[in-house]
Design an enzyme around this catalytic site. Structure first.
Site, PDB file in Angstrom:
ATOM      1  CD  GLU A  60       9.583  -0.542   5.401  1.00  0.00           C
ATOM      2  OE1 GLU A  60       9.320  -1.396   4.535  1.00  0.00           O
ATOM      3  OE2 GLU A  60       9.018  -0.458   6.541  1.00  0.00           O
ATOM      4  CG  HIS A 129       2.052  -1.105  -3.083  1.00  0.00           C
ATOM      5  ND1 HIS A 129       2.867  -1.180  -2.139  1.00  0.00           N
ATOM      6  CD2 HIS A 129       0.660  -1.652  -2.438  1.00  0.00           C
ATOM      7  CE1 HIS A 129       2.611  -1.497  -0.833  1.00  0.00           C
ATOM      8  NE2 HIS A 129       0.943  -1.918  -1.106  1.00  0.00           N
TER       9      HIS A 129
END
Length: 330
Positions: A60, A129
């Site tokens: 990322e 998550h």
């Protein structure tokens, strides 16, 4: 009108942007051949090719940084981060580069970057998550934070975000991707500066956004059957906040409940509450109530996850707690 889903509306918004402007491209993990982790970009690689639909390595910090560089170079990148927790791996790029370069360059360097990411809980993805961290990002000057809660907003927020000269983060609640409904055939851009009144009411203002808008509207239906008129406001844009719409509603209803899937401490709900107290304290007839997630890592087990998240019944209970007995009408 066309029957569609939230997921398809986002895909169509990207397809429209890619067709409109050759500078627009999409990059992220699995956005190409796989069609996106949540199937949002399915088919775009075949239509626009690998130069404009770019699969990236699992880093990322690298691909968000590349997006910032592309934006500085004159392109209009859409960067997809799979889930909001992974955005923390690019926090330095987002906060210390994208959000600050305009200011640190004395107004010389805009960063017209759009970052899309999935947020929220309710899908049994456990603690790592299931975060709702959009309130964290709304804390950072230099960013615009969007949270589309409807199919219309999912379709219409991207293009105005791409035309913004500064970085925009779009938080798509994972529970909404399968949301189905109708969209006008001529659907286009929507207002990303102002909150939307999703339901008018005269007894209490309920502020929410994103994945809790549907639960809040369901709670308003329950309350209406009890004679309580709840005005439901969808913030849509979390930074900058549309204070005018929020305060004007509280001035009319004199009561406020804030529904926020984030944790209560240091939350967006706390910020909204503070601003209302600062600007409309003497209009309040009851303390402000907040309905937030339990301050625990989100559980995996479904019954525990549901207990930890704001639910329709919690919103109804919070509103009832603010109402005098004389308000309820048959």
């Amino acid at each position: 009108m066309t029957k569609t889903t939230y997921r398809e509306a986002i895909r169509e918004s990207m397809r429209d942007a890619l067709r409109r402007d050759g500078r627009v491209f999409l990059m992220g993990e699995d956005v190409g051949r796989y069609g996106g982790c949540f199937g949002v970009s399915l088919g775009l690689l075949e239509e626009f090719g690998p130069e404009r639909i770019r699969d990236t390595p699992l880093s990322e910090s690298a691909f968000v940084g590349a997006g910032i560089g592309a934006a500085l170079g004159g392109l209009r990148p859409i960067v997809e981060i799979m889930t909001v927790n992974f955005s923390l791996l690019a926090l330095d790029q987002i906060m210390n580069n994208a959000a600050t370069l305009l200011h640190m360059s004395g107004g010389q360097c805009n960063v017209p970057l759009v970052i899309r990411m999935t947020t929220g809980a309710g899908r049994q993805l456990a603690a790592q998550h299931s975060h709702s961290l959009e309130g964290w990002y709304a804390h950072i000057p230099g960013l615009r934070i969007l949270a589309p809660a409807t199919i219309e907003d999912a379709r219409g927020m991207l293009w105005p975000a791409l035309t913004d000269p500064d970085p925009v983060l779009i938080f798509e609640h994972g529970s909404l991707y399968n949301l189905a409904g109708e969209l006008p055939d001529n659907a286009g851009s929507v207002d990303i500066d102002n909150a939307a009144v999703r339901r008018a009411g005269e007894d209490v203002t309920v502020i929410t956004y994103g994945g809790t808008v549907g639960k809040t509207l369901a709670a308003a239906d329950v309350l209406a059957a009890e004679g309580i008129g709840a005005e439901v406001i969808d913030l849509r844009t979390l930074r900058p906040l549309d204070e005018a719409t929020v305060v004007a509603s509280v001035v009319r209803t004199h009561r406020l409940v804030v529904v926020d899937e984030g944790w209560r401490s240091g939350s967006l709900a706390a910020e909204i509450s503070a601003r209302v107290v600062e600007q409309a304290f003497y209009e309040l007839d009851a303390p402000i109530a907040r309905v937030c997630s339990a301050e625990v890592p989100t559980p995996y087990a479904r019954h525990l996850e549901e207990a930890a998240l704001p639910q329709t019944g919690d919103i109804v209970t919070a509103v009832r707690g603010l109402m005098p007995a004389t308000v309820s009408r048959p």
